[in-house]
Enzyme design. Structure first.
Site, mmCIF file in Angstrom:
data_model
loop_
_atom_site.group_PDB
_atom_site.id
_atom_site.type_symbol
_atom_site.label_atom_id
_atom_site.label_comp_id
_atom_site.label_asym_id
_atom_site.label_seq_id
_atom_site.Cartn_x
_atom_site.Cartn_y
_atom_site.Cartn_z
ATOM 1 N N CYS B 32 3.265 70.614 9.250
ATOM 2 C CA CYS B 32 3.628 70.892 7.856
ATOM 3 C C CYS B 32 3.050 72.241 7.437
ATOM 4 O O CYS B 32 1.839 72.449 7.495
ATOM 5 C CB CYS B 32 3.090 69.793 6.943
ATOM 6 N N CYS B 35 0.222 72.074 4.521
ATOM 7 C CA CYS B 35 -1.098 71.469 4.716
ATOM 8 C C CYS B 35 -2.135 72.584 4.878
ATOM 9 O O CYS B 35 -1.789 73.718 5.211
ATOM 10 C CB CYS B 35 -1.085 70.584 5.966
ATOM 11 N N HIS B 96 -1.167 65.357 2.833
ATOM 12 C CA HIS B 96 0.260 65.415 3.171
ATOM 13 C C HIS B 96 1.016 64.142 2.783
ATOM 14 O O HIS B 96 2.177 64.197 2.370
ATOM 15 C CB HIS B 96 0.417 65.662 4.679
ATOM 16 N N ASN B 136 11.235 68.950 -7.128
ATOM 17 C CA ASN B 136 12.260 68.165 -6.439
ATOM 18 C C ASN B 136 11.514 67.245 -5.488
ATOM 19 O O ASN B 136 10.767 67.719 -4.641
ATOM 20 C CB ASN B 136 13.195 69.068 -5.624
ATOM 21 N N HIS B 147 5.592 67.544 1.909
ATOM 22 C CA HIS B 147 4.238 67.660 1.343
ATOM 23 C C HIS B 147 4.351 67.722 -0.193
ATOM 24 O O HIS B 147 5.207 68.432 -0.712
ATOM 25 C CB HIS B 147 3.589 68.937 1.881
ATOM 26 N N HIS B 149 4.551 68.817 -3.577
ATOM 27 C CA HIS B 149 4.542 70.147 -4.183
ATOM 28 C C HIS B 149 5.628 70.265 -5.236
ATOM 29 O O HIS B 149 6.578 69.481 -5.268
ATOM 30 C CB HIS B 149 4.744 71.239 -3.127
ATOM 31 N N GLN B 151 7.557 73.531 -7.938
ATOM 32 C CA GLN B 151 7.936 74.942 -7.921
ATOM 33 C C GLN B 151 7.946 75.507 -9.328
ATOM 34 O O GLN B 151 8.053 74.750 -10.305
ATOM 35 C CB GLN B 151 9.326 75.104 -7.298
#
Lengths: 60, 333
Positions: B32, B35, B96, B136, B147, B149, B151
């Site tokens: 990933c 990470c 993760h 998303n 992972h 996250h 935006q």
């Protein structure tokens, strides 16, 4: 439903450390706490990863 | 290459970013890129062995601060401009296998403060007219990295959905002298059937006009325009109500529930937007545990959403899975 409310008068300080990656992009590490300025690394290690020798630190 | 092409038929910009075809697509967990970089491990995007919350410029941005000239020349009918803007990635946690719903409310509170800081920073850029914070989540939404996250896109114009909300809010204020979302909130509270969760500062509801079965809007009780207007208490209450809603999503079908989360704040172009009211919208794509709500012909081609469910019934379903949020003061506030 949660209707509880407490008056909070103090926040834990937030710290911001900005580095520059090898391709020029910035990366900002946010850490929290009275003495938390973020994970420390030697400058040589930072350069290995390509970020600029100098990093900017700010207490927000 | 990223550029903005004008669609004269709809009166809106389309971002063209062909380099995004090359972006990493669902790598194995061991590789990933979001990470931390472990000692002796492969170098990820984050050159540190751990982190709390990290923000960085997207490697595959739709918009960039220093865009190349457009690939084609525009015309009077088809204007084209460089894709200037900022696309940031926000890593919520180094873990993760976590998700925002699984993170403690104290971590979500930290994230609220980071979002606020990023809004404050990005709104200073003279080429940024709108700062859009979103997440998303889930393969059903099309995420390419699992992972946890979100935006942040900083646009050089006010995007179409926000422009419509601003116009509706302005028209409502001109007609009634009141804020549209304050009125929506009052009506939702008066009815009560669509409210999913509530605390001192925020109300979460599946609105009367929901387009998705489990669409939730979180609205501040106070008339705020942006994250930066919140008090210390409101920041905590926002973290609490986000936790309540997305944890209820996960409990509903006992899965890590996919959704799009979007923050609708005032523009950052310097004009006054006292008539606007900050809120957060969640669009989950599921209509049952295994069935997706597709944006098909009517939704995509005509703009008419067809919701196969009643918001009053779906709100009752979701409300039954809301549990109080408990803060662990040892983790800080």
């Amino acid at each position: 439903m949660d209707t509880e409310s407490t008056e909070w008068t103090r926040e834990i300080p937030m710290h911001r450390r900005r580095i520059t990656l090898a391709d020029g992009r910035y990366m900002i590490f946010y850490t929290f706490g009275d003495d938390a300025a973020g994970p420390d690394r030697p400058a040589s290690e930072r350069r290995e990863h390509g970020d600029a020798p100098g990093t900017e630190e700010h207490h927000v | 290459m990223s550029e903005l092409r004008w669609n004269p038929l709809l009166g809106e910009w389309v971002a063209t970013a062909t380099h995004r075809q090359e972006r990493t697509f669902l790598p194995p967990a061991d590789y990933c890129p979001l990470c931390p970089t472990k000692p002796g491990g492969f170098p990820t995007e984050v050159p540190e062995s751990t982190y709390d919350i990290v923000v960085f410029l997207n490697r595959f941005p739709s918009l960039r601060p220093d865009p190349a000239p457009p690939a084609v020349e525009g015309t009077e009918l088809f204007p084209v401009r460089p894709g200037i803007g900022v696309c940031e990635v926000v890593l919520y946690t180094p873990n993760h296998d976590s998700s925002l719903a699984r993170e403690p409310v104290e971590q979500i509170h930290k994230l609220v403060r980071v979002w606020t800081d990023r809004f404050r920073e990005l709104e200073k850029l003279d080429y940024v007219d709108y700062v859009f914070i979103f997440e998303n989540k889930g393969e059903a939404i099309g995420v390419t990295l699992s992972h946890p996250h979100g935006q942040i896109y900083a646009y050089p114009f006010i995007p179409p959905h926000i422009a419509t909300e601003l116009k509706q809010s302005l028209d409502h204020q001109a007609a009634t002298g009141r804020c549209l979302i304050c009125d929506i909130l009052a009506e939702e509270r008066r009815d009560g059937r669509r409210i999913v969760a509530e605390n001192e500062s925020f109300v979460a509801t599946i609105p009367f006009y929901a387009r998705y079965p489990y669409e939730v809007h979180i609205m501040p009780a106070r008339h705020l325009q942006a994250l930066t207007d919140m008090s210390v208490n409101e920041q905590r209450d926002l973290a609490s109500i986000i936790k309540m809603v997305i944890a209820a999503y996960d409990r509903l079908f006992d899965i890590s529930f996919p959704y799009m989360m979007m923050m609708h704040q005032r523009p950052t172009d310097g004009a006054p937007y006292d008539h606007y009211h900050f809120h957060i919208e969640f669009y989950p794509p599921l209509r049952t545990k295994t069935k997706l709500k597709y944006l098909a012909g009517s939704e995509s081609g005509a703009g008419l959403f067809i919701n196969d469910t009643l918001p009053e019934e779906k709100a009752a379903e979701l409300r039954a899975h809301v549990t109080p949020v408990v803060w662990d003061e040892r983790r800080g506030r």
